[in-house]
Design an enzyme around this catalytic site. Sequence first.
Site, PDB file in Angstrom:
ATOM      1  N   LYS A 101      76.497   4.008  67.881  1.00 31.21           N
ATOM      2  CA  LYS A 101      77.130   3.295  66.767  1.00 31.21           C
ATOM      3  C   LYS A 101      78.607   3.645  66.611  1.00 31.21           C
ATOM      4  O   LYS A 101      79.376   2.873  66.025  1.00 31.21           O
ATOM      5  CB  LYS A 101      76.394   3.568  65.457  1.00 31.21           C
ATOM      6  CG  LYS A 101      74.884   3.396  65.518  1.00 31.21           C
ATOM      7  CD  LYS A 101      74.452   2.050  66.072  1.00 31.21           C
ATOM      8  CE  LYS A 101      72.929   1.947  66.097  1.00 31.21           C
ATOM      9  NZ  LYS A 101      72.478   0.703  66.730  1.00 31.21           N
ATOM     10  N   TYR A 108      57.989   0.425  65.089  1.00 26.03           N
ATOM     11  CA  TYR A 108      59.320   1.033  65.014  1.00 26.03           C
ATOM     12  C   TYR A 108      59.238   2.420  64.377  1.00 26.03           C
ATOM     13  O   TYR A 108      58.580   2.616  63.352  1.00 26.03           O
ATOM     14  CB  TYR A 108      60.252   0.146  64.182  1.00 26.03           C
ATOM     15  CG  TYR A 108      61.636   0.724  64.020  1.00 26.03           C
ATOM     16  CD1 TYR A 108      62.634   0.453  64.935  1.00 26.03           C
ATOM     17  CD2 TYR A 108      61.920   1.570  62.947  1.00 26.03           C
ATOM     18  CE1 TYR A 108      63.895   0.997  64.798  1.00 26.03           C
ATOM     19  CE2 TYR A 108      63.181   2.125  62.803  1.00 26.03           C
ATOM     20  CZ  TYR A 108      64.164   1.836  63.729  1.00 26.03           C
ATOM     21  OH  TYR A 108      65.407   2.393  63.590  1.00 26.03           O
ATOM     22  N   TYR A 122      64.676   5.525  69.546  1.00 24.54           N
ATOM     23  CA  TYR A 122      65.404   4.641  70.457  1.00 24.54           C
ATOM     24  C   TYR A 122      65.411   5.158  71.896  1.00 24.54           C
ATOM     25  O   TYR A 122      64.738   4.625  72.774  1.00 24.54           O
ATOM     26  CB  TYR A 122      66.844   4.444  69.979  1.00 24.54           C
ATOM     27  CG  TYR A 122      66.953   3.610  68.726  1.00 24.54           C
ATOM     28  CD1 TYR A 122      67.010   2.223  68.789  1.00 24.54           C
ATOM     29  CD2 TYR A 122      67.003   4.211  67.479  1.00 24.54           C
ATOM     30  CE1 TYR A 122      67.106   1.455  67.638  1.00 24.54           C
ATOM     31  CE2 TYR A 122      67.099   3.456  66.320  1.00 24.54           C
ATOM     32  CZ  TYR A 122      67.151   2.085  66.412  1.00 24.54           C
ATOM     33  OH  TYR A 122      67.236   1.331  65.273  1.00 24.54           O
TER      34      TYR A 122
END
Length: 336
Positions: free
Chosen positions: A49, A263, A289
């Site tokens: 990010k 998730y 992730y």
Amino acid sequence: MHLSRFPRLHFAHLPTPLEPMERLSELLGGPRLWIKRDDCTGLAGGGNKTRKLEFLMAAAVADKADTIITQGATQSNHARQTAAIAAKLGMHCHILLEDRTGSADVEYNYNGNVLLDQLYDAPLKKYPAGTDMNAAMDELAAALKSAGRKPYIIPGGGSNPIGALGYVNAALELLYQSNAMGLQVDHVVHATGSAGTQAGLVAGLAGANSGIAVLGVGVRVAQEIQENNVFKLARATADYLGLAEVVKREQVVADCGYVGKGYGIPAESTIEAIELLARTEGILLDPVYSGKGMAGLIGMIRQGHFKASENIVFVHTGGAQALFGYRDAFDFPAYQ
């Protein structure tokens, strides 16, 4: 592609290393494996990010914002990095967290990235799974405006055409590094969730006519949904760059067979991948992730998806800070 046309702040530690994974390659007996260390981008412990936030926060500064609003899941890496750069720039930052797992574990809910969000002095508010988080951010923005603030909303994962420029830049960086090394890259593999990382890589590599295939390993939704989300954003990013129609639908591929139960819930293959990389290369992955992304890469190698002569680059998107919220996922023994 001349990315200097777009407003950008420079706080990431770039270029990130491109390193061979010799022991893992030997163990798997597959192609030559490399890792692009975007866990080393510098901000708040690093992660993918940071690249996106260089462009997004520049847009916020240009908008004269004094407050940042963003959202993510409980152990959001994006929230951690956003809160950190807001602190560095002297801005307020409000984090909206969606409870996507339903976990009641104290470590999951208060350790890891959540602890770091609070360390960066970002107010947190939790919402139940399925909440319209964009509407929730709009509602908060309206309240802050009424209180005299100038808020700027950053979407979850920083995934819009502005944020995706960070991974267009990463694609160009990878090409420069591989060219300097004389390394012919055949495939790029990484974890894909909110779509911005994959969209930026696809747009950048397609726009450069690199011939490198990008393969995302999904962490949340079904393949058709993920690929459609990525394609839509990759097209929008290419349009933003003035490269209309450069991205073709067949260039967007996601393998969503490693999501597991959902998730933020590590599958057995996720745990195996995290332990395998730690014990062969000394590199930490996260359970949300990068662990699932590496599980996908390992699974595809075992299935013969790649040729032994090919060079595969795994983009490490960071997130190891979340490990501290997931101790119970590992079957570690007690002290001896």
